[in-house]
Scaffold this active site. Structure first.
Site, PDB file in Angstrom:
ATOM      1  N   GLY A  14      18.522  38.518 -18.635  1.00  0.00           N
ATOM      2  CA  GLY A  14      17.590  38.845 -17.560  1.00  0.00           C
ATOM      3  C   GLY A  14      17.497  40.343 -17.338  1.00  0.00           C
ATOM      4  O   GLY A  14      16.418  40.882 -17.072  1.00  0.00           O
ATOM      5  N   LYS A 183      18.918  27.510 -33.389  1.00  0.00           N
ATOM      6  CA  LYS A 183      19.778  28.354 -32.550  1.00  0.00           C
ATOM      7  C   LYS A 183      21.018  27.577 -32.108  1.00  0.00           C
ATOM      8  O   LYS A 183      22.122  28.127 -32.037  1.00  0.00           O
ATOM      9  CB  LYS A 183      18.982  28.837 -31.323  1.00  0.00           C
TER      10      LYS A 183
END
Length: 297
Positions: A14, A183
Site C-alpha cells: 500500500g 503466484k
C-alpha cells in the site's frame, strides 16, 4: 472529474501504491483505522524519500470516480469488504491486493454488484519500522477481473492506467485465476520455508531445500489442475528458483510476520492448497506439513 485512489491500511505494498500515486500527481487518500499506525515515508529504489499524505479517518462515502484499493493481509480482506460495503457506490471499482487465494469468493459474497479487480505484484517492499517502507526490488503487477461484470470490462483501460501509475508496469490478465495460481505456487514454496528456517529468500537456492521445493511444486500443480487451472509443472521449480535468485536479499512476507509475532497468511497460501486438495481427494503431504508447522508457531 479526476479519479482518486483510496488506499487502505499501512502495509508495505500500500505504501508503494501511495508513493507511486504521489509521484504521478494522481489524487489519492491513504486511509487507516483511527489509532492505527500511519506510514509516513517510502524509500524508493534510488534512495529518495516520499512523504505520504493521509486522509481524515471519517470518509463518508466513495463515489464512482473513486477507486478503493485493499492492499491488506488475506485474513483482513473479509472484514474490510464488510466495513466498506455500505460506504461505496455500486459503480466504485474495488481492487483486492493480497497474497494467496480466496479474494474472489469474498468479493462475490460482499460486493456482487461492484466492479471488482484482483491484483498481484512481484515488487519487493519491506517495512523498516512502523512508519517507513523501503522499496527493495523492482517487479511487475498483474491485474484482472475477480468475476465477470459489465462495468469492470468498461473500466479495464482506466483501472489499468491508474494502477500503472501506482505500481507499474501492469499486465492485464484475462486469465487472472491462472496468474494467481502461478503466484500461489511461488508463495507456497518460498514463504513457509523461509519463515521456518529463519532465512532470506536466497538461502533456498541451497541444494538441501531442492527436494522440498520440487515436491511443493508438484503438489500445487496437481491441485491447480484438479481445480481447472493448468500450470507449467515441468518448469515450476525453475520459476521458483528464479524468484529465489532475483529476491535473494529479501525476507519473505511470511518470514517477517512470524519474526515479528504477527498473524501470517498461511491459511490463504499452503492452507488454500490443502483445502482445495482435500475437496478433490488429492494427497498433498508436503504442503500439509508446512501448513501445520507454521500454524504451530
Amino acid at each position: 472529474m479526476r479519479w482518486c485512489m483510496n488506499i487502505v491500511g499501512s502495509g508495505a505494498i500500500g505504501g508503494l501504491c501511495a508513493a507511486g500515486a504521489q509521484h504521478a500527481n494522481l489524487p489519492y487518500r491513504a486511509i487507516v483505522r483511527e489509532h492505527s499506525n500511519k506510514l509516513r515515508f517510502v524509500e524508493g529504489l534510488d534512495g529518495t524519500i516520499t512523504h505520504l499524505d493521509y486522509a481524515e479517518h471519517d470518509i463518508a462515502k466513495l463515489g464512482e470516480h473513486d477507486v478503493l484499493i485493499l492492499p491488506l493481509k488475506a485474513f483482513q480482506i473479509g472484514d474490510a469488504l464488510q466495513q466498506w460495503q455500505k460506504r461505496i457506490n455500486k459503480a466504485t471499482p474495488v481492487i483486492l491486493f493480497h497474497n494467496g487465494m480466496g479474494g474472489t469468493e469474498l468479493a462475490t459474497t460482499w460486493l456482487p454488484d461492484n466492479p471488482v479487480f484482483l491484483a498481484t505484484t512481484s515488487h519487493g517492499a519491506l517495512k523498516l519500522n512502523a512508519d517507513t517502507v523501503k522499496h527493495t526490488g523492482m517487479g511487475s503487477t498483474m491485474l484482472g477481473m475477480a468475476f465477470s461484470h459489465p462495468l469492470a470490462k468498461k473500466l479495464q483501460p482506466v483501472v489499468t492506467a491508474l494502477m500503472e501509475a501506482c505500481i507499474g508496469p501492469v499486465t492485464w490478465r484475462e486469465d487472472m485465476q491462472t496468474a494467481l495460481w502461478q503466484k500461489l505456487l511461488i508463495n507456497c514454496a518460498i514463504n513457509p520455508l523461509t519463515a521456518l528456517e529463519n532465512v532470506k529468500n536466497g538461502a533456498l537456492a541451497n541444494p538441501q531445500y531442492r527436494a522440498t521445493l520440487q515436491l511443493v511444486c508438484q503438489e500445487v500443480c496437481l491441485t491447480a489442475q484438479a481445480c481447472g487451472v493448468q500450470l507449467d509443472e515441468e518448469n515450476a521449480l525453475e520459476q521458483v528458483l528464479a524468484v529465489v535468485r532475483n529476491t535473494a536479499e529479501n525476507y519473505s512476507s511470511m518470514h517477517q510476520d512470524i519474526a515479528h509475532h504477527r498473524p501470517s497468511e498461511i491459511d490463504a497460501i499452503n492452507g488454500y492448497v490443502v483445502q482445495q486438495a482435500q475437496k478433490k481427494g488429492i494427497d498433498v503431504p508436503v504442503n500439509t506439513r508446512l501448513f501445520l508447522a507454521i500454524k504451530a508457531l
